[in-house]
Write a protein that holds these residues in place. Sequence first.
Motif, mmCIF file in Angstrom:
data_model
loop_
_atom_site.group_PDB
_atom_site.id
_atom_site.type_symbol
_atom_site.label_atom_id
_atom_site.label_comp_id
_atom_site.label_asym_id
_atom_site.label_seq_id
_atom_site.Cartn_x
_atom_site.Cartn_y
_atom_site.Cartn_z
ATOM 1 N N LYS A 78 -2.088 -46.452 -13.232
ATOM 2 C CA LYS A 78 -1.399 -47.735 -13.323
ATOM 3 C C LYS A 78 -2.084 -48.770 -12.438
ATOM 4 N N LYS A 79 -1.883 -50.015 -12.770
ATOM 5 C CA LYS A 79 -2.461 -51.098 -11.994
ATOM 6 C C LYS A 79 -2.038 -50.974 -10.528
ATOM 7 N N GLY A 80 -3.008 -51.012 -9.624
ATOM 8 C CA GLY A 80 -2.723 -50.899 -8.195
ATOM 9 C C GLY A 80 -2.909 -49.510 -7.636
ATOM 10 N N ASP A 81 -3.015 -48.503 -8.493
ATOM 11 C CA ASP A 81 -3.306 -47.150 -7.999
ATOM 12 C C ASP A 81 -4.659 -47.154 -7.284
ATOM 13 N N ILE A 82 -4.780 -46.326 -6.269
ATOM 14 C CA ILE A 82 -6.019 -46.257 -5.490
ATOM 15 C C ILE A 82 -6.523 -44.823 -5.487
ATOM 16 N N ILE A 83 -7.818 -44.671 -5.755
ATOM 17 C CA ILE A 83 -8.440 -43.348 -5.750
ATOM 18 C C ILE A 83 -9.335 -43.219 -4.529
ATOM 19 N N ASP A 130 -4.829 -31.794 16.125
ATOM 20 C CA ASP A 130 -6.185 -31.784 15.583
ATOM 21 C C ASP A 130 -6.251 -32.644 14.320
ATOM 22 N N VAL A 131 -6.038 -33.949 14.494
ATOM 23 C CA VAL A 131 -6.130 -34.885 13.368
ATOM 24 C C VAL A 131 -7.583 -35.306 13.197
ATOM 25 N N HIS A 132 -8.096 -35.172 11.969
ATOM 26 C CA HIS A 132 -9.482 -35.512 11.665
ATOM 27 C C HIS A 132 -9.568 -36.803 10.859
ATOM 28 N N TYR A 133 -10.640 -37.566 11.104
ATOM 29 C CA TYR A 133 -10.986 -38.712 10.262
ATOM 30 C C TYR A 133 -11.828 -38.205 9.091
ATOM 31 N N GLU A 134 -11.664 -38.849 7.938
ATOM 32 C CA GLU A 134 -12.496 -38.572 6.766
ATOM 33 C C GLU A 134 -12.716 -39.905 6.056
ATOM 34 N N VAL A 135 -13.889 -40.512 6.216
ATOM 35 C CA VAL A 135 -14.159 -41.800 5.586
ATOM 36 C C VAL A 135 -14.462 -41.589 4.100
ATOM 37 N N GLU A 136 -13.950 -42.486 3.258
ATOM 38 C CA GLU A 136 -14.111 -42.325 1.817
ATOM 39 C C GLU A 136 -14.259 -43.674 1.117
ATOM 40 N N VAL A 137 -15.044 -43.686 0.052
ATOM 41 C CA VAL A 137 -15.109 -44.852 -0.830
ATOM 42 C C VAL A 137 -13.845 -44.859 -1.688
ATOM 43 N N LEU A 138 -13.262 -46.048 -1.862
ATOM 44 C CA LEU A 138 -12.024 -46.193 -2.621
ATOM 45 C C LEU A 138 -12.250 -47.009 -3.887
ATOM 46 N N VAL A 139 -11.416 -46.747 -4.877
ATOM 47 C CA VAL A 139 -11.445 -47.484 -6.136
ATOM 48 C C VAL A 139 -10.023 -47.945 -6.442
ATOM 49 N N LYS A 140 -9.869 -49.222 -6.793
ATOM 50 C CA LYS A 140 -8.543 -49.736 -7.150
ATOM 51 C C LYS A 140 -8.453 -49.914 -8.670
ATOM 52 N N ILE A 141 -7.485 -49.242 -9.266
ATOM 53 C CA ILE A 141 -7.289 -49.313 -10.718
ATOM 54 C C ILE A 141 -6.664 -50.670 -11.075
ATOM 55 N N LYS A 142 -7.168 -51.287 -12.158
ATOM 56 C CA LYS A 142 -6.698 -52.641 -12.499
ATOM 57 C C LYS A 142 -5.827 -52.707 -13.753
ATOM 58 N N LYS A 143 -5.736 -51.590 -14.500
ATOM 59 C CA LYS A 143 -4.878 -51.618 -15.690
ATOM 60 C C LYS A 143 -4.454 -50.200 -16.052
ATOM 61 N N VAL A 144 -3.416 -50.116 -16.875
ATOM 62 C CA VAL A 144 -2.851 -48.828 -17.265
ATOM 63 C C VAL A 144 -3.812 -48.073 -18.182
ATOM 64 N N PHE A 200 -15.764 -45.181 -20.849
ATOM 65 C CA PHE A 200 -14.920 -46.374 -20.777
ATOM 66 C C PHE A 200 -14.272 -46.554 -19.404
ATOM 67 N N ALA A 201 -14.489 -45.605 -18.503
ATOM 68 C CA ALA A 201 -13.811 -45.635 -17.200
ATOM 69 C C ALA A 201 -14.145 -46.885 -16.391
ATOM 70 N N HIS A 202 -15.369 -47.404 -16.539
ATOM 71 C CA HIS A 202 -15.778 -48.574 -15.760
ATOM 72 C C HIS A 202 -14.929 -49.809 -16.058
ATOM 73 N N LYS A 203 -14.218 -49.802 -17.163
ATOM 74 C CA LYS A 203 -13.383 -50.947 -17.540
ATOM 75 C C LYS A 203 -12.040 -50.947 -16.808
ATOM 76 N N TYR A 204 -11.767 -49.886 -16.064
ATOM 77 C CA TYR A 204 -10.449 -49.745 -15.434
ATOM 78 C C TYR A 204 -10.439 -50.103 -13.947
ATOM 79 N N TYR A 205 -11.549 -50.579 -13.426
ATOM 80 C CA TYR A 205 -11.586 -51.010 -12.027
ATOM 81 C C TYR A 205 -12.667 -52.063 -11.849
ATOM 82 N N ASP A 206 -12.425 -52.991 -10.928
ATOM 83 C CA ASP A 206 -13.457 -53.964 -10.591
ATOM 84 C C ASP A 206 -13.538 -54.234 -9.096
ATOM 85 N N GLU A 207 -12.874 -53.377 -8.306
ATOM 86 C CA GLU A 207 -12.942 -53.508 -6.842
ATOM 87 C C GLU A 207 -13.248 -52.153 -6.209
#
Length: 203
Positions: free
Chosen positions: A166-171, A50-64, A72-79
């Motif tokens: 850290k840079k490259g982390d994904i939320i 019973d594997v379920h799909y869950e679609v989600e918006v992602l955010v990529k962190i660009k700096k530590v 100030f959170a908006h300064k930590y991602y641009d993608e």
Amino acid sequence: MKLICIGRNYVDHIDELNNERPEEPVVFIKPDSAILPKEQDFYIPEFSNDVHYEVEVLVKIKKVGKHIAKEFAHKYYDEIGLGIDFTARDLQSKLKAKGLPWEKAKGFDGAAVIGNWVPKSKFKSVDDLRFSLSKNGEKVQNGNTALMLWKIDEIIAHVSTYFMLKKGDIIFTGTPAGVGKVSPNDYLVGSLEDEKLFEINVR
């Protein structure tokens, strides 16, 4: 890098799973080995029926950053991206019933789909983004970030209180209602503001 996931961030999804509405974001982590390689099919693991799909918006962190203030959170991602948090729901239910962690149900190999990335600057507001998931040509999930209990900048502020980002982390920011089971030969397509960001074949 790490994959930081937010659970129960849309009221309609909380209701469909009969979960309790949380007082603060529900946070869990997937290992980087959970990322489904690009152009690879998703294989249903043998330990789940019973594997379920869950679609989600992602955010990529660009700096530590840590202890980031919301303003100030908006300064930590641009993608911004789109992905799937695959969940072995049967295994998760067993683990939750025993009060045990969810990692085996959420962090198995291939359980994190990460689609293409889009510049944040393309959007008027990240707090009003339409996204959807289609299965075999039928739309099964429709969401809008305006309906999040905790918006992206609030999530970053909360998470950075506990984990250094850290840079490259994904939320993974949470899924709306409409989650459901995947079966062999299903074809999944994820779209953000009507732009296709990923397509997955299920085996």
